[in-house]
Scaffold this motif. Sequence first.
Motif, mmCIF file in Angstrom:
data_model
loop_
_atom_site.group_PDB
_atom_site.id
_atom_site.type_symbol
_atom_site.label_atom_id
_atom_site.label_comp_id
_atom_site.label_asym_id
_atom_site.label_seq_id
_atom_site.Cartn_x
_atom_site.Cartn_y
_atom_site.Cartn_z
ATOM 1 N N LEU A 40 -6.517 4.323 3.555
ATOM 2 C CA LEU A 40 -6.544 4.446 2.101
ATOM 3 C C LEU A 40 -7.213 3.221 1.470
ATOM 4 O O LEU A 40 -7.985 3.343 0.511
ATOM 5 N N ALA A 41 -6.935 2.037 2.019
ATOM 6 C CA ALA A 41 -7.566 0.814 1.505
ATOM 7 C C ALA A 41 -9.079 0.870 1.705
ATOM 8 O O ALA A 41 -9.851 0.557 0.792
ATOM 9 N N ALA A 42 -9.516 1.283 2.894
ATOM 10 C CA ALA A 42 -10.949 1.391 3.162
ATOM 11 C C ALA A 42 -11.598 2.374 2.193
ATOM 12 O O ALA A 42 -12.689 2.136 1.659
ATOM 13 N N ALA A 86 -4.272 1.486 5.935
ATOM 14 C CA ALA A 86 -5.583 0.856 6.116
ATOM 15 C C ALA A 86 -6.706 1.828 5.746
ATOM 16 O O ALA A 86 -7.722 1.433 5.161
#
Lengths: 213, 213
Positions: B166-168, B164
């Motif tokens: 890394l996605a942000a 999460a």
Amino acid sequence: MTSETRRLTRKGQETRRRIVAAAAQLMYERGLTEATLEDVRAAAGVSGSQVYHYFDDKQALLLAVIEYQTEAVLDLQQPLFDKLDTMAGLRQWRDSLVEYQRRLQCRGGCPIGSLGSEVAENNPEARLAVASGFLRWEAAIRQGLQAMHARGELRGDPEDLALATLAALQGGLLLTQLQRRVKPLEVALDASLDHIESLTERDRPHAGTASAT
Amino acid sequence: MTSETRRLTRKGQETRRRIVAAAAQLMYERGLTEATLEDVRAAAGVSGSQVYHYFDDKQALLLAVIEYQTEAVLDLQQPLFDKLDTMAGLRQWRDSLVEYQRRLQCRGGCPIGSLGSEVAENNPEARLAVASGFLRWEAAIRQGLQAMHARGELRGDPEDLALATLAALQGGLLLTQLQRRVKPLEVALDASLDHIESLTERDRPHAGTASAT
């Protein structure tokens, strides 16, 4: 809809839309630079003079594609945007986004995010058009969070939280597209919504739900 | 380093690296499809036969560029990866990522995210190479969170939280690139780290720091 499209006849609008839809599909499949106006013409089943009647050049067509994809992305979520002022509504929106990617077999990523990434460093006008599309998306999320905040149900800055949620969504879509599985999108949105939920709780010592063990 | 590069002389490795660096820069500036092998040859200041000595075709060069950009992105963060097992270290990492984008005037986005977006739907081999680069990045974040979890300082699933985060980060970089301001990256990472911090707190009723009002 721009002032230009308003001046078109109904049939003209339909032709224009067919050209834009064909261009959107080709740009998605092959990338921006590989999709030529001739390819678009053939795919839309129109004459070259018709393409040039509606679009002066490829840049004009690209800007129309960005608007078309923005509308498509927002239209798809529109029924759920009104519900983003409750945790249940936010979770429902999350589920629908995940389900949509699952139906697409995690192909395509975000249509406007992909365009944005391609134009960001070499086409300022297109970059601003994509950024403007994202502002509309962000505003729809912000509206829900601001309503929660106004009702005294959400601590934190609704503007920052909306922007952070859109970022999590975009990053989740990119990783989901690359990995061809919905997991990155799921955990990205769950972390975002868990965080928002933790800011809605007044008395519970431990914030977070889905990812708390 | 692949088995192929290990067989090269030192001078050969330098030439190969110069070609890859030139290709990375051109693909970044113009997009993948616009950067031809002839452009790369000219920018690297080598002969055409040298380019073909090291790379069979543009695909081989693209894969080398993906590896080169992955190494560059990870090398830059390497000094901070060891500190990601404390909130202070995580905040320091966040600050360095934001500061780096500020120095770049928010240009370029994520070098591997941009490549990933371009290849995701038309080049499965390159897509997997980018996905693999992201797995290394995710692992570096996960290692820190797993250490916190192992010490009993973090509730929640460190794997999900790392993905999460890394996605942000990716979504924040894309929006920062499109808007040419660091704000999206800042709020995306702050929300992520505030969420992680809320899962480290045992007794405080209100989780979240930076975005709590």
